[in-house]
Design a protein around this motif. Structure first.
Motif, short mmCIF file in Angstrom:
data_model
loop_
_atom_site.label_atom_id
_atom_site.label_comp_id
_atom_site.label_asym_id
_atom_site.label_seq_id
_atom_site.Cartn_x
_atom_site.Cartn_y
_atom_site.Cartn_z
N ARG A 1 0.81 -1.22 0.00
CA ARG A 1 0.00 0.00 0.00
C ARG A 1 0.85 1.27 0.00
N ILE A 2 1.88 1.27 0.84
CA ILE A 2 2.72 2.47 0.94
C ILE A 2 3.57 2.65 -0.31
N ASN A 3 4.00 1.55 -0.87
CA ASN A 3 4.71 1.59 -2.15
C ASN A 3 3.82 2.24 -3.22
N LEU A 4 2.56 1.89 -3.20
CA LEU A 4 1.60 2.45 -4.16
C LEU A 4 1.38 3.93 -3.92
N ILE A 5 1.25 4.32 -2.65
CA ILE A 5 1.06 5.74 -2.32
C ILE A 5 2.24 6.57 -2.81
N TYR A 6 3.45 6.10 -2.50
CA TYR A 6 4.62 6.86 -2.97
C TYR A 6 4.69 6.86 -4.48
#
Length: 216
Positions: free
Chosen positions: A70-75
């Motif tokens: 999820r955080i990979n996607l946000i960044y």
């Protein structure tokens, strides 16, 4: 999530392919349960609690992999605006600077531009979660004794992505209409990490004021 926002978050903007759990495994069932809890609108504080009778390591493994995805996607949605020119230092405002250290090239804490730091961070986490000796996928293979300590380090570093995005790139999140999605992901991360004591309070300082408004 709006259709436009779904299109943003469905684009192939992640640095890495998602790590998935094999159907039929215990971790796949735990992953489905965790996702169902989130989708049902259950209170996030309740959703992160270790289910009765479940193994702590399994519960942590499922969430660490999910947070990485999820955080990979946000960044990934803001990375084109995070450049060596705009972000020459990996930081969270003027008070907080994060330096990279690993066991290979950067054996001492080294200041790096944010995009370079992010690439090294995502590479490093991907290596951990794809390492069968750390995140075993086969039933009956035990987790290493230092598994929780490794996960604490992963979550600590993932929190720094939130810090950088919120402080330096939140205008882009607002323009995309993704504020609610990112805030929900952050609250989920915060509740999980603090419920199981997986992140030190001093690491949370850069977003302390925002967190007190959003989560406390």
């Amino acid at each position: 999530m709006s259709i436009a926002l779904k299109q943003v978050f469905n684009k192939d903007k992640t640095f890495r392919p998602k790590r998935r759990f094999e159907p039929g495994t215990q971790r796949f069932e735990l992953h489905k349960r965790a996702q169902a809890s989130l989708s049902s609108g259950l209170d996030l504080r309740a959703a992160v609690k270790l289910p009765q009778g479940e193994d702590l390591n399994d519960w942590v493994a499922v969430h660490v992999v999910d947070f990485f995805n999820r955080i990979n996607l946000i960044y990934g949605t803001v990375c084109e605006f995070c450049t060596e020119k705009s972000c020459p230092v990996m930081s969270g405002g003027p008070r907080y600077e994060y330096r990279w250290q690993d066991e290979h090239k950067y054996k001492k804490p080294t200041p790096l531009p944010a995009p370079q730091y992010m690439n090294l961070l995502m590479d490093w986490i991907e290596m951990q979660i794809n390492n069968e000796d750390i995140f075993p996928t086969s039933i009956g293979i035990p987790f290493p004794k230092n598994f929780i300590q490794i996960c604490k380090k992963i979550l600590c570093r993932l929190f720094r992505v939130f810090v950088h995005v919120y402080i330096h790139h939140f205008d882009r999140i607002l323009l995309m209409g993704a504020e609610a999605h990112v805030n929900t992901c952050y609250k989920h991360f915060y509740y999980f990490s603090t419920e199981l004591n997986l992140i030190e309070r001093k690491e949370l300082e850069p977003l302390k004021e925002m967190t007190s408004r959003m989560c406390l």
